[in-house]
Design an enzyme around this catalytic site. Structure first.
Site, PDB file in Angstrom:
ATOM      1  N   THR A  71       0.873  -1.180   0.000  1.00  0.00           N
ATOM      2  CA  THR A  71       0.000   0.000   0.000  1.00  0.00           C
ATOM      3  C   THR A  71       0.908   1.228   0.000  1.00  0.00           C
ATOM      4  O   THR A  71       1.982   1.200   0.608  1.00  0.00           O
ATOM      5  CB  THR A  71      -0.860  -0.004   1.284  1.00  0.00           C
ATOM      6  OG1 THR A  71      -1.803  -1.059   1.173  1.00  0.00           O
ATOM      7  CG2 THR A  71      -1.584   1.313   1.503  1.00  0.00           C
TER       8      THR A  71
ATOM      9  N   ASP B 289      -8.902   0.023   5.560  1.00  0.00           N
ATOM     10  CA  ASP B 289      -8.790   1.335   6.213  1.00  0.00           C
ATOM     11  C   ASP B 289      -8.358   2.451   5.265  1.00  0.00           C
ATOM     12  O   ASP B 289      -8.624   3.628   5.527  1.00  0.00           O
ATOM     13  CB  ASP B 289      -7.757   1.257   7.355  1.00  0.00           C
ATOM     14  CG  ASP B 289      -6.375   0.874   6.837  1.00  0.00           C
ATOM     15  OD1 ASP B 289      -6.287  -0.059   5.998  1.00  0.00           O
ATOM     16  OD2 ASP B 289      -5.383   1.506   7.243  1.00  0.00           O
TER      17      ASP B 289
ATOM     18  N   THR C  64      -0.580   1.959   6.996  1.00  0.00           N
ATOM     19  CA  THR C  64      -0.535   0.739   6.193  1.00  0.00           C
ATOM     20  C   THR C  64      -0.465  -0.463   7.114  1.00  0.00           C
ATOM     21  O   THR C  64       0.170  -0.403   8.167  1.00  0.00           O
ATOM     22  CB  THR C  64       0.660   0.750   5.222  1.00  0.00           C
ATOM     23  OG1 THR C  64       0.683  -0.510   4.532  1.00  0.00           O
ATOM     24  CG2 THR C  64       1.999   0.962   5.911  1.00  0.00           C
TER      25      THR C  64
END
Ligand code: ASP
Length: 355
Positions: free
Chosen positions: A222, A253, A273
């Site tokens: 991410t 998230d 992350t």
């Protein structure tokens, strides 16, 4: 406290790789001199490319170099914008675009595969000056989801759009669309097959099946960026393909303001992350800001509490942050996190592993 590990100038890094000893890890540190000493204004940028079981012993020298080069290209893109007086929001967005366009990271081009063989992308961005935010989830044809999140923030009355509606809005805004096959990478596809095989061994019935996020070869990556511009404005952004083998339109998230991304000029800008379910439950990004605003904690203290005290019992990962004075942080409770920071002096630090 896990600290930043530095690469020396890239040439030293290459030499270090040849010598390949433990202390040769990660290094790029370069100094440029700007702005004029008389005209000193704090600004800075921090980026991440995912946290997880990123270990030096499992990574070839050529892979390390590839990550280091891409992290450097990304952070220099944002730093240049800040240096020239651009906004933190633009620096964050354009920095993330560089990583989204690389197959190395789990975002944009390199996004992981969901259980059904599609790539479902999530992203969010927040402007610390206006507290405006934009987010998209589950998009499958948007080349750079952070650009769509930006359009949601500036050109819609909403904060978060999902799926088909988000793609319809993308068309209206002229955001670049691609065929879903654009997101195919062999690495991500193989990771899905491995996770599915492991899952079959571990779980007996469909009912109890849940993707095993801690599987050894789960793909990390991410991406996120946080920045402070010369006008004292903060911004944060995060972009991801989510978790390999995710099902049932699972959303993590990263596109959730307050969980994966948060920015407020009063406090800090944060991008997270890691295992998203836990960052959502901990409202992790906002928690750092809240501890600063209401508890008088420094950015470093608040980030350490969230990552090392609150999250470890429930989930692994990390975060990056920058505060309104230009203090920068990169904390993680996993073996590694791809990360880089660059301040107003042009001092660049790139690191991947735990100390
Ligand atoms: N936080 C992301 C998610 O849960 C994944 C990651 O950062 O590795 O979707």
């Amino acid at each position: 406290m896990k600290r930043f590990l530095y690469f020396f100038a890239f040439t030293s890094f290459l030499v270090g790789c040849e010598n390949s000893n433990k202390n040769s890890e990660t290094k790029i540190s370069q100094q440029e001199t700007f702005p004029d000493a008389t005209d000193q204004v704090n600004f800075g940028i921090v980026i991440h490319g995912g946290a997880g079981s990123i270990r030096e012993k499992n990574m070839s020298d050529s892979t390390k170099i590839a990550y280091a080069e891409k992290l450097e290209e990304a952070i220099r893109t944002g730093h240049e914008i800040l240096k020239n007086g651009g906004t933190a929001v633009d620096a964050v967005r354009e920095t993330i675009n560089v990583m989204e366009n690389s197959p190395l990271f789990n975002s944009g081009k390199g996004a992981v595969f969901a259980h059904d063989g599609t790539n479902q992308l999530d992203a969010s961005i927040m402007d610390g000056k206006t507290l405006k935010a934009g987010a998209v989830a589950g998009v499958t044809t948007v080349k750079n989801p952070i650009n769509l999140a930006f359009q949601v923030m500036v050109n819609s009355p909403h904060v978060m759009l999902y799926g088909d509606g988000a793609e319809e809005f993308a068309k209206l805004q002229g955001v670049e669309l691609v065929d879903p096959s654009y997101f195919y990478t062999e690495d991500s596809y193989k990771a899905l097959q491995r996770v599915k095989t492991a899952e079959k061994k571990k779980y007996k019935t469909e009912k109890t099946v849940f993707y095993n996020a801690r599987i050894k070869d789960y793909k990390y990556g991410t991406v996120g960026a946080v920045a402070l511009d010369k006008n004292g404005n903060l911004a944060a952004g995060t972009s991801t393909g989510g978790m390999t083998n995710k099902r049932w339109n699972r959303i993590g998230d990263s596109p959730i303001i307050g969980a994966g991304t948060y920015a407020n000029n009063k406090t800090c800008a944060i991008s997270c992350t890691g295992w998203g379910e836990y960052f959502i439950r901990g409202v992790a990004a906002y928690d750092v800001s809240a501890m600063m605003e209401y508890g008088g904690k420094s950015l470093q203290e608040a980030a350490e509490i969230v990552i090392h005290e609150k999250l470890p019992s429930v989930g692994g990962g990390g975060l990056i942050g920058i505060d309104s004075e230009g203090n920068m942080v990169a904390e993680f409770n996993t073996p590694g996190m791809f990360r880089a920071m660059m301040d107003e002096q042009g001092k660049l630090e790139i690191a991947m592993f735990e100390e």
